[in-house]
Write a protein that holds these residues in place. Sequence first.
Motif, PDB file in Angstrom:
ATOM      1  N   TYR A  37       0.851  -1.193   0.000  1.00 43.83           N
ATOM      2  CA  TYR A  37       0.000   0.000   0.000  1.00 43.83           C
ATOM      3  C   TYR A  37       0.882   1.236   0.000  1.00 43.83           C
ATOM      4  O   TYR A  37       2.113   1.154   0.059  1.00 43.83           O
ATOM      5  CB  TYR A  37      -0.933  -0.001   1.219  1.00 43.83           C
ATOM      6  CG  TYR A  37      -0.237  -0.242   2.541  1.00 43.83           C
ATOM      7  CD1 TYR A  37      -0.134  -1.534   3.065  1.00 43.83           C
ATOM      8  CD2 TYR A  37       0.317   0.813   3.278  1.00 43.83           C
ATOM      9  CE1 TYR A  37       0.507  -1.764   4.274  1.00 43.83           C
ATOM     10  CE2 TYR A  37       0.954   0.582   4.478  1.00 43.83           C
ATOM     11  CZ  TYR A  37       1.045  -0.710   4.981  1.00 43.83           C
ATOM     12  OH  TYR A  37       1.684  -0.943   6.175  1.00 43.83           O
ATOM     13  N   TYR A  38       0.213   2.385  -0.112  1.00 46.77           N
ATOM     14  CA  TYR A  38       0.896   3.672  -0.063  1.00 46.77           C
ATOM     15  C   TYR A  38       0.320   4.492   1.085  1.00 46.77           C
ATOM     16  O   TYR A  38      -0.849   4.365   1.439  1.00 46.77           O
ATOM     17  CB  TYR A  38       0.673   4.460  -1.363  1.00 46.77           C
ATOM     18  CG  TYR A  38       1.175   3.766  -2.601  1.00 46.77           C
ATOM     19  CD1 TYR A  38       0.314   2.996  -3.380  1.00 46.77           C
ATOM     20  CD2 TYR A  38       2.491   3.895  -3.018  1.00 46.77           C
ATOM     21  CE1 TYR A  38       0.747   2.362  -4.525  1.00 46.77           C
ATOM     22  CE2 TYR A  38       2.944   3.260  -4.175  1.00 46.77           C
ATOM     23  CZ  TYR A  38       2.067   2.500  -4.915  1.00 46.77           C
ATOM     24  OH  TYR A  38       2.499   1.876  -6.060  1.00 46.77           O
ATOM     25  N   LEU A  39       1.148   5.373   1.593  1.00 50.42           N
ATOM     26  CA  LEU A  39       0.718   6.331   2.610  1.00 50.42           C
ATOM     27  C   LEU A  39       1.119   7.728   2.154  1.00 50.42           C
ATOM     28  O   LEU A  39       2.174   7.914   1.533  1.00 50.42           O
ATOM     29  CB  LEU A  39       1.369   6.007   3.957  1.00 50.42           C
ATOM     30  CG  LEU A  39       0.957   4.670   4.575  1.00 50.42           C
ATOM     31  CD1 LEU A  39       1.916   4.262   5.662  1.00 50.42           C
ATOM     32  CD2 LEU A  39      -0.475   4.758   5.127  1.00 50.42           C
ATOM     33  N   PHE A  40       0.279   8.673   2.456  1.00 48.60           N
ATOM     34  CA  PHE A  40       0.491  10.048   2.006  1.00 48.60           C
ATOM     35  C   PHE A  40       0.202  11.019   3.148  1.00 48.60           C
ATOM     36  O   PHE A  40      -0.602  10.745   4.041  1.00 48.60           O
ATOM     37  CB  PHE A  40      -0.470  10.409   0.857  1.00 48.60           C
ATOM     38  CG  PHE A  40      -0.417   9.474  -0.314  1.00 48.60           C
ATOM     39  CD1 PHE A  40      -1.195   8.331  -0.337  1.00 48.60           C
ATOM     40  CD2 PHE A  40       0.383   9.757  -1.398  1.00 48.60           C
ATOM     41  CE1 PHE A  40      -1.174   7.467  -1.422  1.00 48.60           C
ATOM     42  CE2 PHE A  40       0.414   8.901  -2.496  1.00 48.60           C
ATOM     43  CZ  PHE A  40      -0.359   7.755  -2.501  1.00 48.60           C
ATOM     44  N   TRP A  41       0.849  12.155   3.056  1.00 42.32           N
ATOM     45  CA  TRP A  41       0.452  13.326   3.829  1.00 42.32           C
ATOM     46  C   TRP A  41       0.099  14.434   2.832  1.00 42.32           C
ATOM     47  O   TRP A  41       0.879  14.742   1.921  1.00 42.32           O
ATOM     48  CB  TRP A  41       1.569  13.818   4.743  1.00 42.32           C
ATOM     49  CG  TRP A  41       1.686  13.043   6.018  1.00 42.32           C
ATOM     50  CD1 TRP A  41       2.540  12.020   6.295  1.00 42.32           C
ATOM     51  CD2 TRP A  41       0.917  13.242   7.210  1.00 42.32           C
ATOM     52  NE1 TRP A  41       2.354  11.557   7.563  1.00 42.32           N
ATOM     53  CE2 TRP A  41       1.370  12.298   8.159  1.00 42.32           C
ATOM     54  CE3 TRP A  41      -0.090  14.139   7.578  1.00 42.32           C
ATOM     55  CZ2 TRP A  41       0.836  12.215   9.448  1.00 42.32           C
ATOM     56  CZ3 TRP A  41      -0.621  14.059   8.849  1.00 42.32           C
ATOM     57  CH2 TRP A  41      -0.154  13.106   9.766  1.00 42.32           C
ATOM     58  N   TYR A  42      -1.110  14.986   3.013  1.00 38.24           N
ATOM     59  CA  TYR A  42      -1.556  16.142   2.238  1.00 38.24           C
ATOM     60  C   TYR A  42      -1.757  17.301   3.204  1.00 38.24           C
ATOM     61  O   TYR A  42      -2.140  17.105   4.352  1.00 38.24           O
ATOM     62  CB  TYR A  42      -2.888  15.858   1.544  1.00 38.24           C
ATOM     63  CG  TYR A  42      -2.814  14.937   0.334  1.00 38.24           C
ATOM     64  CD1 TYR A  42      -2.940  13.556   0.483  1.00 38.24           C
ATOM     65  CD2 TYR A  42      -2.651  15.448  -0.953  1.00 38.24           C
ATOM     66  CE1 TYR A  42      -2.896  12.714  -0.631  1.00 38.24           C
ATOM     67  CE2 TYR A  42      -2.611  14.615  -2.063  1.00 38.24           C
ATOM     68  CZ  TYR A  42      -2.732  13.250  -1.891  1.00 38.24           C
ATOM     69  OH  TYR A  42      -2.688  12.421  -2.987  1.00 38.24           O
ATOM     70  N   LYS A  43      -1.509  18.509   2.714  1.00 39.37           N
ATOM     71  CA  LYS A  43      -1.851  19.692   3.499  1.00 39.37           C
ATOM     72  C   LYS A  43      -2.938  20.474   2.774  1.00 39.37           C
ATOM     73  O   LYS A  43      -2.998  20.492   1.528  1.00 39.37           O
ATOM     74  CB  LYS A  43      -0.618  20.568   3.748  1.00 39.37           C
ATOM     75  CG  LYS A  43      -0.127  21.352   2.565  1.00 39.37           C
ATOM     76  CD  LYS A  43       1.130  22.173   2.927  1.00 39.37           C
ATOM     77  CE  LYS A  43       0.843  23.604   3.200  1.00 39.37           C
ATOM     78  NZ  LYS A  43       2.056  24.446   3.292  1.00 39.37           N
ATOM     79  N   GLN A  44      -3.809  21.085   3.555  1.00 44.42           N
ATOM     80  CA  GLN A  44      -4.895  21.889   3.011  1.00 44.42           C
ATOM     81  C   GLN A  44      -4.894  23.236   3.720  1.00 44.42           C
ATOM     82  O   GLN A  44      -5.432  23.372   4.815  1.00 44.42           O
ATOM     83  CB  GLN A  44      -6.244  21.191   3.169  1.00 44.42           C
ATOM     84  CG  GLN A  44      -7.389  21.909   2.463  1.00 44.42           C
ATOM     85  CD  GLN A  44      -8.708  21.164   2.588  1.00 44.42           C
ATOM     86  OE1 GLN A  44      -9.023  20.629   3.652  1.00 44.42           O
ATOM     87  NE2 GLN A  44      -9.485  21.135   1.519  1.00 44.42           N
ATOM     88  N   PRO A  45      -4.283  24.243   3.124  1.00 41.08           N
ATOM     89  CA  PRO A  45      -4.308  25.585   3.726  1.00 41.08           C
ATOM     90  C   PRO A  45      -5.709  26.183   3.607  1.00 41.08           C
ATOM     91  O   PRO A  45      -6.592  25.579   2.994  1.00 41.08           O
ATOM     92  CB  PRO A  45      -3.285  26.362   2.879  1.00 41.08           C
ATOM     93  CG  PRO A  45      -3.190  25.609   1.599  1.00 41.08           C
ATOM     94  CD  PRO A  45      -3.514  24.188   1.887  1.00 41.08           C
ATOM     95  N   PRO A  46      -5.918  27.364   4.175  1.00 43.46           N
ATOM     96  CA  PRO A  46      -7.245  27.986   4.111  1.00 43.46           C
ATOM     97  C   PRO A  46      -7.770  28.157   2.693  1.00 43.46           C
ATOM     98  O   PRO A  46      -8.969  28.240   2.487  1.00 43.46           O
ATOM     99  CB  PRO A  46      -7.024  29.330   4.809  1.00 43.46           C
ATOM    100  CG  PRO A  46      -5.906  29.058   5.770  1.00 43.46           C
ATOM    101  CD  PRO A  46      -5.002  28.097   5.056  1.00 43.46           C
ATOM    102  N   SER A  47      -6.909  28.208   1.720  1.00 46.66           N
ATOM    103  CA  SER A  47      -7.344  28.301   0.319  1.00 46.66           C
ATOM    104  C   SER A  47      -8.073  27.044  -0.131  1.00 46.66           C
ATOM    105  O   SER A  47      -8.664  27.025  -1.206  1.00 46.66           O
ATOM    106  CB  SER A  47      -6.132  28.519  -0.596  1.00 46.66           C
ATOM    107  OG  SER A  47      -5.284  27.377  -0.577  1.00 46.66           O
ATOM    108  N   ARG A  48      -8.040  25.974   0.686  1.00 45.86           N
ATOM    109  CA  ARG A  48      -8.692  24.673   0.501  1.00 45.86           C
ATOM    110  C   ARG A  48      -8.056  23.785  -0.565  1.00 45.86           C
ATOM    111  O   ARG A  48      -8.504  22.673  -0.788  1.00 45.86           O
ATOM    112  CB  ARG A  48     -10.199  24.816   0.241  1.00 45.86           C
ATOM    113  CG  ARG A  48     -10.561  25.256  -1.174  1.00 45.86           C
ATOM    114  CD  ARG A  48     -12.069  25.264  -1.388  1.00 45.86           C
ATOM    115  NE  ARG A  48     -12.394  25.763  -2.718  1.00 45.86           N
ATOM    116  CZ  ARG A  48     -12.677  27.027  -2.969  1.00 45.86           C
ATOM    117  NH1 ARG A  48     -12.686  27.909  -1.998  1.00 45.86           N
ATOM    118  NH2 ARG A  48     -12.942  27.417  -4.192  1.00 45.86           N
ATOM    119  N   GLN A  49      -6.998  24.239  -1.205  1.00 49.03           N
ATOM    120  CA  GLN A  49      -6.286  23.388  -2.167  1.00 49.03           C
ATOM    121  C   GLN A  49      -5.583  22.257  -1.440  1.00 49.03           C
ATOM    122  O   GLN A  49      -4.842  22.487  -0.494  1.00 49.03           O
ATOM    123  CB  GLN A  49      -5.250  24.234  -2.920  1.00 49.03           C
ATOM    124  CG  GLN A  49      -4.313  23.449  -3.794  1.00 49.03           C
ATOM    125  CD  GLN A  49      -4.853  23.242  -5.199  1.00 49.03           C
ATOM    126  OE1 GLN A  49      -5.211  24.189  -5.869  1.00 49.03           O
ATOM    127  NE2 GLN A  49      -4.911  22.007  -5.639  1.00 49.03           N
TER     128      GLN A  49
END
Lengths: 119, 115
Positions: free
Chosen positions: A32-44
Amino acid sequence: AQTVTQSQPEMSVQEAETVTLSCTYDTSESNYYLFWYKQPPSRQMILVIRQEAYKQQNATENRFSVNFQKAAKSFSLKISDSQLGDTAMYFCAFMKHLGGGGSQGNLIFGKGTKLSVKP
Amino acid sequence: SAVISQKPSRDICQRGTSLTIQCQVDSQVTMMFWYRQQPGQSLTLIATANQGSEATYESGFVIDKFPISRPNLTFSTLTVSNMSPEDSSIYLCSVDVSLGTDTQYFGPGTRLTVL
């Protein structure tokens, strides 16, 4: 079914310091894969870092690194030299590897950790 | 990665109406994905859109409510039909532009408010 747990709803860190965000997951899959995503206030949603489960070496991307403990099913994110622009929601995500190239799987997200970097 | 755009970026709609959200990618991709992010929540996959075939919906999401089109390898639409306030969410499309890496990149999202 796979689950992803982020036990820290909110965290704060002083600018230039180091912070670690926790993530645990539950799966019976071996690949499997693991990820970290960030979502700033711009919601991207922005990809921060990616880890392949079959690789023992921890992934790093500039100031971002992970501590991947497969046996413990733990995948923490360390942010070094925190910057004001790091302020965002951080989501840990899991995806089963189905092979054949290209995403064929469902990204399973944790509930997120809200990180505030203070000047 | 790729440049992914969505239209509209936000909208306010009346209940009972429908809204179509567009997702455009600057390169050809096999699969596109649609996610919903309800207020203060994480992301949930609605469906996977494969060019030339019917979209595959996740449990709890149905085609009558969220019809999807995928006319070519760079474009997809998601329609939110017969909207109610519970549909107020951010809707995001994602794509995997790197064959073999199984990594999804996201568009900027569409913030929908239903009154």
